[in-house]
Design an enzyme around this catalytic site. Structure first.
Site, short mmCIF file in Angstrom:
data_model
loop_
_atom_site.label_atom_id
_atom_site.label_comp_id
_atom_site.label_asym_id
_atom_site.label_seq_id
_atom_site.Cartn_x
_atom_site.Cartn_y
_atom_site.Cartn_z
N CYS A 1 0.79 -1.28 -0.02
CA CYS A 1 0.03 0.02 -0.02
C CYS A 1 0.88 1.27 -0.16
CB CYS A 1 -0.91 0.05 1.14
SG CYS A 1 -2.23 -1.20 1.03
N HIS A 2 1.73 1.32 1.08
CA HIS A 2 2.42 2.63 1.09
C HIS A 2 4.14 2.26 1.29
CE1 HIS A 2 -1.46 3.36 2.53
NE2 HIS A 2 -1.51 4.39 1.56
N GLY A 3 4.41 1.25 1.07
CA GLY A 3 5.85 0.90 0.73
C GLY A 3 6.71 0.73 2.23
N PRO B 1 6.70 4.45 5.94
CA PRO B 1 5.77 5.18 6.66
C PRO B 1 5.20 4.48 7.99
CG PRO B 1 4.38 4.62 5.02
CD PRO B 1 5.86 3.89 4.52
#
Lengths: 281, 439, 184
Positions: C148-150, C163
């Site tokens: 999703c956001h690495g 994150p």
């Protein structure tokens, strides 16, 4: 004016022999005293424990309790509630009660049907897999689910107690169909099974359940005498609890609410008198 | 909502808002400064009680919908789960189920108050008709709601009531099938009834808004029935009636709480604790108590279509009442003759309720079987309900029009202030006849 | 009721009562009304918390013999994915070396498995960023990679890049035998 004296349960009718007739009669349920009566009434824990044993050892052979989980036994107000274990799922005694019962399950690896020891999150297992199986094993009659039976019958707990203790030999002149038992507390119409005088038709009806209780059938852990009356009373109390496990919470909350509302009304009354005191009306 | 406003914006923000959305002015004119007759008695507090009950039913209903599953396989169990496992679910479910009964109790008091004091008469006909619309919507909501727990009485009640529509010639059966979404009451029916049960209360709330609007144009009627003639006759709604209504609401809540906490099942039916079974009908189908009078009228007629027509006619009659009553005097305080017929009518409605609760062939007076008239046993509830249903219609369609033309009313006071100021010359005897009703 | 009062004054504010006493009763009634609403508010809020049946959700037992070294199996537990990973000696070694790295959520590899069971890693399989399910073996640390956001997790399930603020959560579990764990 709101009592509906005729609201008898359909399953009760299903248990009766013959067609549903309009002129049903039954004896008034016996007047029994219960600890949970009245606005401050509470369940007697020892009685609930004995009642659970009667259900487990006698009733559960035929009757399901689909709304009941083992964890309910250990929740606040339940038969095996323990102050030390607020969360009933941690209660070791409830865990051991559940463990004694085999639960049908599916093996997560193979998909095979298996049985495993129960846990607190399991429902009380049903004695029959489905309704046709239940009927086939009980001469065509369906043993009703007992979860809310104390609320599902007019007369409630007193009715349950009366049925359980009310079996006796049919009066002379009555033809009892095979597989049925006469019980004066069961709603029914005996006129077509009665050979005696037309104005003396016995009250009551036929029930497909044979007398379930017998002296000494259940051994109570607290040494209470195991009479039919004792067994019937205890299991009726257990069923009353099972029908509404939050009854004590309801009554306690209600007491506070009533006192608050009464005080509120008095305050408002004085406030009202004060505001209106100079207005002719 | 009418007349000139007395609201004065006090702060800068209020002035700013007042020229854009005068919502504070609206609230102030409606529930603060609204001039209200100062002689309203406790029978007038039921409007406020009803507003509160509508609020309680909507809020508790929205919460129950978070936990309820509208599916024939899960509906019964999900209601049990609410009562057993959901935190305070037993309380919220108990409030909602008993709240329906309390709502109807309050609406009946409200309606009978209206009939007694002639509040439906000009210029309040639209106010009364809107009230009748609310009542119809309430019946619909209650019916749909009673199906949802999916007990035996829910199911078979739904079967009986939806089958009534089949009495309509030609299109009846098609409409019934359309309503069911099948060939019997089943899962599609339960699903749509849930949807409608959620919808109707918001329609009620909308009509209640109109009802209050229509109230605020002519203003309240009052126990004397005479018009407000001077500012001396009125007091501002707040604080006078907010506190009086508040007190009445609090007393009403004690009654409500008694049912919720100590008699939660007294108004319900034991058979509804048995899961719906389409193959077995309960021995005796009865609606909830608040619909029993109409059920009795339905059963009083041996013909299905006529029964349905009469039952709906009993409600439809209410809509035209303002034009059936020919009297120039509003309050029955000054109409001693029709007052007797009114009390008989109130008793008649209670008798109809009893008839609805009993099987038609049951004896009214047990043990007395001798009232045979041909084939008819007059000592049966079916005959009692026929007589009672007849009086229901006679009261509205015969007594009300005739009485207005023939009766001699007592002297009506000149103004609201006249009787309360105990002026010997104008104090009517009617005011003495019902002092207990005075606030 | 005060029906017979003659010459009424409709304004209650011009009479000579003690204003403190007069106000007190109104304030008390108002406070009681607020208390009533407040008292009812709690049940209406608390009903949205997990109900009794949800709280009783069973703990699950899992047979480890099905997980080959270097593999993981995903089981559903309390509605969420659960990673059961059989780590190779190389992966364990990398995880222990990571103890000395600059960790965002410092924890030793030792603290993230049961004593003497270094190869078994049991983790709640939801990214601590926004709850996506990280993919097995992805990212430069050989642990997990959240698509999703690495977010990148190492072979101990510790957050190393991206994150997410926290390491993958270790649930409560216990070994019933060498090949069986009970989770929850």
């Amino acid at each position: 004016m709101l009592r509906k004296a005729f609201a008898f349960a359909a399953l009760g009718l299903a248990l009766m022999a013959g067609p549903a007739l309009s002129a049903t009669t039954e004896a008034e349920p016996r007047d029994v005293h219960w600890s949970f009566e009245g606005p401050l009434g509470k369940f007697d824990k020892a009685q609930l424990q004995r009642g659970y044993k009667v259900y487990r050892e006698v009733c559960s052979a035929c009757h399901a309790m689909n709304q009941m989980y083992f964890r309910n036994l250990g929740q606040k107000g339940g038969p095996f509630y323990d102050e030390k274990y607020k969360n009933p799922n941690d209660n070791p005694y409830v865990k051991s009660l559940a463990k004694d019962i085999q639960i049908k399950d599916i093996d997560q690896d193979t998909g095979d049907a298996i049985t495993r020891p129960g846990g607190t999150a399991d429902r009380f297992p049903a004695p029959f897999p489905n309704e046709p199986a239940a009927r086939a094993s009980n001469g065509g009659a369906l043993p009703p689910d007992l979860s809310v039976i104390a609320k599902a019958r007019e007369g409630g707990t007193a009715y349950l107690y009366s049925i359980l203790t009310g079996f006796h030999a049919p009066p002379a002149g009555m033809t009892v169909p095979p597989g049925k038992y006469y019980n004066p507390y069961m709603p029914g119409d005996m006129s077509s099974f009665w050979k005696g005088p037309k104005d003396k038709v016995p009250v009551g009806g036929f029930i497909a359940m044979p007398p379930p209780l017998a002296p000494g059938k259940v051994t109570f852990d607290d040494g209470s005498p195991s009479t039919v009356a004792q067994q019937a009373k205890d299991v009726s109390a257990f069923l009353a609890w099972a029908a509404e496990p939050k009854m004590e919470e309801r009554k306690q909350f209600g007491l506070g609410a009533m006192i608050y509302l009464l005080g509120f009304s008095i305050l408002l009354w004085f406030s009202y008198k004060r505001i209106w005191r100079n207005v002719a009306h | 909502m009418s007349g000139h406003s007395t609201y004065e914006p006090k702060t800068g923000f209020e002035r700013w808002l007042d020229t854009r959305l005068p919502i504070i002015r609206f609230a102030s004119d409606t529930i603060v400064s609204f001039p209200t007759p100062k002689n309203l008695n406790y029978w007038w507090t039921f409007g406020g009680i009803l507003a509160l009950m509508l609020g309680i039913q909507i809020v508790s209903g929205i919460i129950l919908a978070m936990h309820y599953v509208p599916h024939v396989d899960h509906a019964f169990d999900s209601v049990q789960r609410i009562k057993r496992d959901v935190n305070f679910g037993w309380l919220i479910q108990g409030m909602h189920a008993n709240g329906a009964s309390m709502f109807f109790l309050a609406v009946y008091v409200h309606m009978f108050r209206n009939l007694y004091y002639g509040s439906y008469k000009a210029p309040r006909e639209v106010l009364w008709i809107l009230g009748c619309v609310i009542y119809l919507l309430m019946i619909g909501t209650a019916f749909f709601g009673y199906v949802l727990p999916w007990g035996q009485m829910s199911f078979h009640g739904a079967v009986v009531i939806t089958n009534l529509i089949g009495a309509i010639p030609l299109v009846g059966p098609a409409i019934t099938t359309w309503l069911w979404g099948g060939f019997a009451v089943d899962n599609p029916t339960l699903n749509r009834f849930f949807s409608l049960h959620y919808l109707l209360p918001f329609m009620i709330a909308g009509v209640v808004g109109l009802h209050i609007w229509a109230l605020h144009v002519p203003g309240n009627n009052n126990p004397t029935g005479v018009n407000v003639s001077s500012p001396d006759d009125t007091v501002p709604f707040h604080p006078y009636y907010t506190v009086k209504d508040g007190f009445a609401i609090s007393v009403f809540l004690i009654l409500y709480a008694t049912f919720v906490f100590y008699l939660p099942d007294a108004l319900g039916d034991a058979a509804n604790y048995i899961q719906a079974n389409p193959l077995v009908t309960p021995a005796h189908i009865v609606p909830e108590w608040y619909l029993l009078p109409f059920y009795a009228i339905l059963r009083a007629v041996p013909n299905k279509l006529m029964g349905v027509i009469l039952m709906f006619g009993a409600i439809a009659t209410l809509f035209v009442l303002p034009w059936l009553d020919t009297s120039k005097v509003r309050s029955m305080r000054y109409r001693p003759t029709i007052r007797l017929y009114f009390f008989l009518f109130a008793l008649d409605c209670i008798i109809l309720g009893f008839c609805g609760a009993h099987a038609p062939d049951d004896m009214v007076i047990p043990g007395v079987a001798g009232l045979q008239l041909g084939d008819a046993n007059l000592n049966s509830f079916v005959w009692l309900s026929r007589i009672a249903a007849l009086y229901y219609f006679v009261y509205f369609w015969v007594i009300n029009p005739l009485m207005g033309l023939t009766e001699t009313p007592l002297p009506v006071p000149q103004s609201i202030s006249a009787p309360v100021l105990s002026h010997p010359a104008t104090t009517p005897t009617g005011a003495v006849a019902s002092p207990e009703k005075r606030g | 009721m005060a029906d017979t009062v003659v010459g009424a004054n409709p304004d209650p504010h011009v009479t000579g009562d003690d204003p403190d006493r007069r106000d007190f009763i109104h304030i008390a009634a108002g406070v009681a009304a607020l208390g009533l609403v407040g008292g009812l508010a709690w049940p209406f809020i608390d009903q949205m918390n997990p109900a009794g049946d949800t709280l009783a959700l069973a703990s699950i037992e899992f047979d480890l013999s099905k997980v080959e070294p270097g593999q993981q199996v995903v089981v559903k537990w309390r509605g969420k994915p659960l990673f059961v990973r059989n780590r190779t000696p190389k992966e364990i070694q990398e995880a222990i070396q990571g103890d000395h790295a600059d960790l965002r959520d410092p924890a030793t590899d030792e603290s993230r498995h049961k004593p003497g069971k270094a190869n078994w890693l049991v983790l709640v399989g939801t990214c601590t960023h926004l709850g996506c399910v990280p993919t097995f073996g992805g990212g430069e640390y050989g642990g997990w990679f959240c698509p999703c956001h690495g977010s990148v997790y190492d072979t101990s399930g510790r957050i190393r890049k991206g994150p997410a603020p926290k390491n993958l959560e270790v649930p409560t579990y216990a070994f019933l035998s060498d090949t069986k764990v009970k989770i929850g």
